[in-house]
Design an enzyme around this catalytic site. Structure first.
Site, PDB file in Angstrom:
ATOM      1  NE  ARG A 150       6.681 -17.588  58.446  1.00 49.58           N
ATOM      2  CZ  ARG A 150       5.814 -18.346  57.790  1.00 49.58           C
ATOM      3  NH1 ARG A 150       5.175 -19.327  58.405  1.00 49.58           N
ATOM      4  NH2 ARG A 150       5.591 -18.161  56.508  1.00 49.58           N
ATOM      5  CB  SER A 218       8.613 -12.970  54.390  1.00 55.24           C
ATOM      6  OG  SER A 218       8.082 -13.819  53.417  1.00 55.24           O
ATOM      7  CD  GLU A 314       8.996 -14.592  58.535  1.00 55.91           C
ATOM      8  OE1 GLU A 314       7.835 -14.226  58.259  1.00 55.91           O
ATOM      9  OE2 GLU A 314       9.597 -15.478  57.907  1.00 55.91           O
TER      10      GLU A 314
END
Ligand SMILES: Cc1cc2nc3c(=O)[nH]c(=O)nc-3n(C[C@H](O)[C@H](O)[C@H](O)COP(=O)(O)OP(=O)(O)OC[C@H]3O[C@@H](n4cnc5c(N)ncnc54)[C@H](O)[C@@H]3O)c2cc1C
Length: 348
Positions: A150, A218, A314
């Site tokens: 990520r 998420s 995130e």
């Protein structure tokens, strides 16, 4: 002016709107600006954004066939899932594990989108765009993108300085199904179409559809911890879910930790932890960005108190001045009397 709506069902008005390249003469890198795809990874904290909202308008879709594979040049404004589907229909395979990820092609390299055992870095040949402070065009090859979990150079050194206008993927002509992820390994000699269908099915069952329930996927990253920290955690959570990551580090499942902390289905005002997938925070109806942030701070606090693991968002946090540091924002929010009152009211 431009009204931004996003998948969390939050709305905000941007002072000015620049579509790249047609409005580039109006752009000033000296004034605040926000690079924007479709907003599916953003928590909008305020109702206004006092700056220039910048979006690429490139919708190119160009396929170059060579002996060693297909080179696919994609405009940043294209919708990611539509590209996956379009390539599959053309018999060009590889991206099916990444089906149904919301958002644009231009945003995909930023956090190196990933799911079901694959990530963009596996296929990314080059990322092109404009360095906004000097208005120069640049290209980064796969290695130069510094992809990680990520993560990429576009979230670090080039953060907010580089507008992505084109992403080139290299896709193999020798299709090898990627069935590394648990539920896909049950498929027997799957075709790319089988994997696409299965991934779409699992995602639709597990994740709330943002068209119906506001969410940003998420909300937290899966935390990376040292093996020593894992050993400590196993004393309180013997069955803790983890995946080997790097030398000396493992990746924990953030959703599992939130669930074990007893927060699955938890609600605070108009924000909630999804009752099927604890990693997803939802807008129950009329939540503000601050409502979602308060819930995120509470989830972070409870998990930290119980398991000594600090979850980091995130999702990118955007306030009226642009992107702010999400970790720092939650830290300050947790220290505020506003937040403490709200938690107190909820726990009373
Ligand atoms: C239901 C749901 C499921 C999800 N599942 C996944 C998943 O499985 N895996 C995963 O990795 N992500 C997932 N996400 C997150 C999201 O899909 C990705 O982050 C996606 O890449 C965001 O695309 P966007 O166009 O909406 O970007 P935005 O939210 O608009 O922007 C995200 C970031 O990228 C920057 N940015 C956007 N476009 C550009 C550009 N052209 N140039 C430079 N910077 C730019 C923005 O400034 C911002 O910082 C999910 C989200 C939702 C809502």
């Amino acid at each position: 002016m431009k009204i931004i709506n996003n998948t969390l069902h939050l709305e905000c008005t941007a002072q000015s709107y620049i579509r790249w390249p047609q409005d580039k003469a109006l752009f000033s890198s000296k004034k605040p600006y926000l690079l924007h795809g479709s907003g599916s990874n953003m928590l909008l904290l305020d109702r206004v954004y006092c700056g220039q909202l910048v979006e690429s308008s490139n919708t190119d879709f160009i396929i170059r066939e060579e002996d060693n594979g297909y080179y696919v040049e994609l405009g940043a404004a294209l919708n990611w899932h539509s590209v996956v589907k379009r390539l599959l229909d053309l018999g060009i395979f590889g991206l099916e594990n990444l089906a149904l990820i919301p958002g644009t092609v231009g945003a995909a390299p930023i956090q190196n989108i990933g799911a079901y055992g694959a990530e963009l870095a596996d296929f990314c040949w080059a990322v092109n765009g404009v360095l906004l402070d000097s208005m120069t065009e640049c290209s980064y090859n796969n290695q130069a993108c510094q992809f990680g979990y990520r993560d990429s150079i576009f979230k670090n050194e080039l953060k907010d300085r580089f507008l992505i206008t084109r992403v080139t993927l290299k896709l193999s002509k020798n299709y090898q199904p990627n069935t590394r992820y648990g539920a896909l390994s049950e498929l027997n000699k799957p075709t790319a179409h089988d994997i696409f269908k299965r991934v779409c099915q699992i995602r639709s069952e597990k994740l709330p559809d943002p068209a119906k329930i506001g969410n940003a996927g998420s909300f937290f990253k899966n935390p990376l911890v040292s093996v020593e920290q894992l050993a400590q955690l196993q004393k309180v959570l013997p069955d803790v879910v983890y995946f080997p990551y790097d030398d000396g580090e493992v990746k924990l499942a953030a959703g599992y930790l939130i669930e074990q902390a007893g927060l699955k289905g938890y609600q605070m005002q108009q924000a909630g932890v999804h009752s099927n997938q604890a990693l997803v925070l939802i807008n129950i109806g009329a939540a503000t960005g601050l409502d979602i942030a308060c819930l995120a701070a509470y989830v972070q606090q409870v998990v930290e108190n119980k398991f000594n693991v600090c979850l980091q968002p995130e999702v990118r946090f955007i306030n009226k001045n642009g992107e702010c540091d999400a970790g720092e924002y939650l830290h300050q929010l947790r220290a505020s009397s506003f937040y403490k009152n709200r938690v107190g009211l909820n726990e009373a």
